[in-house]
Design a protein around this motif. Structure first.
Motif, PDB file in Angstrom:
ATOM      1  N   THR A  29      -0.380   6.727   2.779  1.00 43.11           N
ATOM      2  CA  THR A  29       0.171   5.652   3.611  1.00 43.11           C
ATOM      3  C   THR A  29       1.562   5.214   3.171  1.00 43.11           C
ATOM      4  OG1 THR A  29      -0.779   3.848   2.288  1.00 43.11           O
ATOM      5  CG2 THR A  29      -2.142   4.764   4.070  1.00 43.11           C
ATOM      6  N   TYR A  30       2.079   5.758   2.076  1.00 42.55           N
ATOM      7  CA  TYR A  30       3.393   5.341   1.582  1.00 42.55           C
ATOM      8  C   TYR A  30       4.490   5.519   2.635  1.00 42.55           C
ATOM      9  CZ  TYR A  30       1.542   4.986  -3.206  1.00 42.55           C
ATOM     10  OH  TYR A  30       0.834   4.638  -4.335  1.00 42.55           O
ATOM     11  N   SER A  31       4.359   6.527   3.482  1.00 42.25           N
ATOM     12  CA  SER A  31       5.382   6.773   4.498  1.00 42.25           C
ATOM     13  C   SER A  31       5.142   5.991   5.796  1.00 42.25           C
ATOM     14  CB  SER A  31       5.452   8.268   4.808  1.00 42.25           C
ATOM     15  OG  SER A  31       4.229   8.704   5.384  1.00 42.25           O
ATOM     16  N   VAL A  32       4.062   5.234   5.864  1.00 43.09           N
ATOM     17  CA  VAL A  32       3.743   4.470   7.080  1.00 43.09           C
ATOM     18  C   VAL A  32       4.417   3.102   7.004  1.00 43.09           C
ATOM     19  CG1 VAL A  32       1.889   3.406   8.421  1.00 43.09           C
ATOM     20  CG2 VAL A  32       1.526   5.644   7.374  1.00 43.09           C
TER      21      VAL A  32
ATOM     22  N   ARG B  22       4.744   1.141  10.042  1.00 45.20           N
ATOM     23  CA  ARG B  22       4.223   0.300  11.134  1.00 45.20           C
ATOM     24  C   ARG B  22       3.138  -0.622  10.615  1.00 45.20           C
ATOM     25  NH1 ARG B  22       4.755   1.930  16.631  1.00 45.20           N
ATOM     26  NH2 ARG B  22       3.847  -0.117  16.945  1.00 45.20           N
ATOM     27  N   LYS B  23       3.164  -1.851  11.086  1.00 46.53           N
ATOM     28  CA  LYS B  23       2.110  -2.806  10.747  1.00 46.53           C
ATOM     29  C   LYS B  23       0.922  -2.577  11.678  1.00 46.53           C
ATOM     30  CE  LYS B  23       5.029  -6.159   8.678  1.00 46.53           C
ATOM     31  NZ  LYS B  23       4.790  -6.777   7.497  1.00 46.53           N
ATOM     32  N   THR B  24      -0.218  -3.068  11.265  1.00 43.90           N
ATOM     33  CA  THR B  24      -1.450  -2.871  12.034  1.00 43.90           C
ATOM     34  C   THR B  24      -1.951  -4.192  12.593  1.00 43.90           C
ATOM     35  OG1 THR B  24      -2.854  -3.239  10.113  1.00 43.90           O
ATOM     36  CG2 THR B  24      -2.104  -0.974  10.494  1.00 43.90           C
ATOM     37  N   SER B  25      -2.777  -4.067  13.611  1.00 46.94           N
ATOM     38  CA  SER B  25      -3.468  -5.219  14.186  1.00 46.94           C
ATOM     39  C   SER B  25      -4.949  -4.841  14.295  1.00 46.94           C
ATOM     40  CB  SER B  25      -2.890  -5.561  15.561  1.00 46.94           C
ATOM     41  OG  SER B  25      -3.586  -6.645  16.132  1.00 46.94           O
TER      42      SER B  25
ATOM     43  N   MET C  17     -10.663  -1.624   6.040  1.00 46.42           N
ATOM     44  CA  MET C  17     -10.001  -0.342   5.830  1.00 46.42           C
ATOM     45  C   MET C  17      -8.500  -0.539   5.618  1.00 46.42           C
ATOM     46  SD  MET C  17     -11.955   1.989   8.693  1.00 46.42           S
ATOM     47  CE  MET C  17     -10.908   3.411   8.388  1.00 46.42           C
ATOM     48  N   VAL C  18      -7.874  -1.331   6.469  1.00 53.50           N
ATOM     49  CA  VAL C  18      -6.436  -1.587   6.392  1.00 53.50           C
ATOM     50  C   VAL C  18      -6.085  -2.240   5.059  1.00 53.50           C
ATOM     51  CG1 VAL C  18      -4.626  -3.057   7.382  1.00 53.50           C
ATOM     52  CG2 VAL C  18      -6.033  -1.629   8.886  1.00 53.50           C
ATOM     53  N   ASN C  19      -6.882  -3.211   4.644  1.00 50.58           N
ATOM     54  CA  ASN C  19      -6.632  -3.871   3.361  1.00 50.58           C
ATOM     55  C   ASN C  19      -6.804  -2.912   2.191  1.00 50.58           C
ATOM     56  OD1 ASN C  19      -5.915  -6.476   4.236  1.00 50.58           O
ATOM     57  ND2 ASN C  19      -8.054  -6.984   4.576  1.00 50.58           N
ATOM     58  N   GLU C  20      -7.816  -2.068   2.261  1.00 50.01           N
ATOM     59  CA  GLU C  20      -8.044  -1.114   1.175  1.00 50.01           C
ATOM     60  C   GLU C  20      -6.870  -0.145   1.041  1.00 50.01           C
ATOM     61  OE1 GLU C  20     -12.122   0.251  -0.068  1.00 50.01           O
ATOM     62  OE2 GLU C  20     -11.373   2.082   0.874  1.00 50.01           O
ATOM     63  N   LEU C  21      -6.248   0.194   2.171  1.00 52.53           N
ATOM     64  CA  LEU C  21      -5.101   1.103   2.144  1.00 52.53           C
ATOM     65  C   LEU C  21      -3.784   0.369   1.905  1.00 52.53           C
ATOM     66  CD1 LEU C  21      -5.985   3.520   5.085  1.00 52.53           C
ATOM     67  CD2 LEU C  21      -6.119   3.972   2.628  1.00 52.53           C
ATOM     68  N   ARG C  22      -3.861  -0.958   1.789  1.00 54.00           N
ATOM     69  CA  ARG C  22      -2.683  -1.796   1.506  1.00 54.00           C
ATOM     70  C   ARG C  22      -1.633  -1.709   2.598  1.00 54.00           C
ATOM     71  NH1 ARG C  22      -2.456   0.444  -4.613  1.00 54.00           N
ATOM     72  NH2 ARG C  22      -4.482  -0.341  -5.242  1.00 54.00           N
ATOM     73  N   LEU C  23      -2.089  -1.639   3.851  1.00 51.65           N
ATOM     74  CA  LEU C  23      -1.180  -1.586   4.991  1.00 51.65           C
ATOM     75  C   LEU C  23      -0.846  -2.997   5.459  1.00 51.65           C
ATOM     76  CD1 LEU C  23      -2.983   1.280   6.891  1.00 51.65           C
ATOM     77  CD2 LEU C  23      -0.735   1.431   5.805  1.00 51.65           C
ATOM     78  N   GLY C  24       0.304  -3.137   6.091  1.00 48.83           N
ATOM     79  CA  GLY C  24       0.716  -4.431   6.613  1.00 48.83           C
ATOM     80  C   GLY C  24      -0.061  -4.801   7.867  1.00 48.83           C
ATOM     81  N   ILE C  25      -0.213  -6.094   8.079  1.00 42.22           N
ATOM     82  CA  ILE C  25      -0.937  -6.601   9.247  1.00 42.22           C
ATOM     83  C   ILE C  25      -0.026  -7.555  10.008  1.00 42.22           C
ATOM     84  CG2 ILE C  25      -2.910  -7.987  10.021  1.00 42.22           C
ATOM     85  CD1 ILE C  25      -4.433  -6.989   7.556  1.00 42.22           C
ATOM     86  N   SER C  26      -0.045  -7.433  11.340  1.00 42.94           N
ATOM     87  CA  SER C  26       0.740  -8.304  12.205  1.00 42.94           C
ATOM     88  C   SER C  26       0.055  -8.373  13.569  1.00 42.94           C
ATOM     89  CB  SER C  26       2.145  -7.726  12.365  1.00 42.94           C
ATOM     90  OG  SER C  26       2.860  -8.419  13.355  1.00 42.94           O
ATOM     91  N   PRO C  27       0.109  -9.526  14.232  1.00 43.52           N
ATOM     92  CA  PRO C  27      -0.513  -9.627  15.561  1.00 43.52           C
ATOM     93  C   PRO C  27       0.077  -8.643  16.576  1.00 43.52           C
ATOM     94  CG  PRO C  27       0.207 -11.795  14.792  1.00 43.52           C
ATOM     95  CD  PRO C  27       0.686 -10.786  13.796  1.00 43.52           C
TER      96      PRO C  27
END
Length: 158
Positions: free
Chosen positions: A75-78, A80-83, A92-102
């Motif tokens: 996910t280092y190259s990702v 985009r934020k997720t919703s 899953m998103v938190n475990e992968l440390r991805l950003g979250i946005s509405p």
């Protein structure tokens, strides 16, 4: 060597939400096993480890932790934020440390409707396979979920 009666009295592992139904027929320890994410699978192995080989439990946990690290690296190259549209996807998103946005990429499980009849996947940009009633190995199912999430996000980057 244990017989079937010994195991019946030791404990019972099952999917979350079934303990009430099972407790009517089983009076031993009930362990609810969760395996949606790598962390949940590790926690479940820890709960069950007293009934199996400590060495095998440790080896399994090390393997799962290694896989989790590999997926985080993917996910280092990702950017985009997720919703996330459900708690499962949020985990899953938190475990992968991805950003979250509405206004991020809408991610939902593929099961369609929730238990209360709400449409879950409508309008989702990425659908994650839930594999209800699947026969596949649990670790492979988790990897498939993460692959779908990461690949879906990478497609949205383009």
């Amino acid at each position: 060597m244990r017989n079937a009666t010994d195991y019946r009295n030791l404990g019972c592992s099952l999917s979350p939400g079934l303990s009430t139904e099972i407790s009517e027929y089983f009076d031993g320890r009930i362990i609810e096993v969760s395996a949606t994410t790598f962390d949940e699978l590790v926690n479940s192995i820890n709960l069950l480890s007293e009934y199996g080989s400590p060495r095998k439990a440790k080896e399994s946990i090390e393997q799962i932790s290694g896989l989790k690290d590999e997926y985080i690296e993917k996910t280092y190259s990702v950017s985009r934020k997720t919703s996330p549209k459900t708690e499962m996807i949020s985990k899953m998103v938190n475990e992968l440390r991805l950003g979250i946005s509405p206004d991020g990429v809408k991610i939902a499980p593929d099961y369609g409707t929730s238990t209360d009849g709400k449409e879950i996947g409508a309008g989702a940009d990425v659908l994650i396979p839930t594999h209800r009633n699947a026969e596949m190995d649990v670790l492979k199912r988790i990897c498939q979920r993460y692959d779908a999430l990461i690949e879906g996000l990478k497609k949205k980057e383009k």
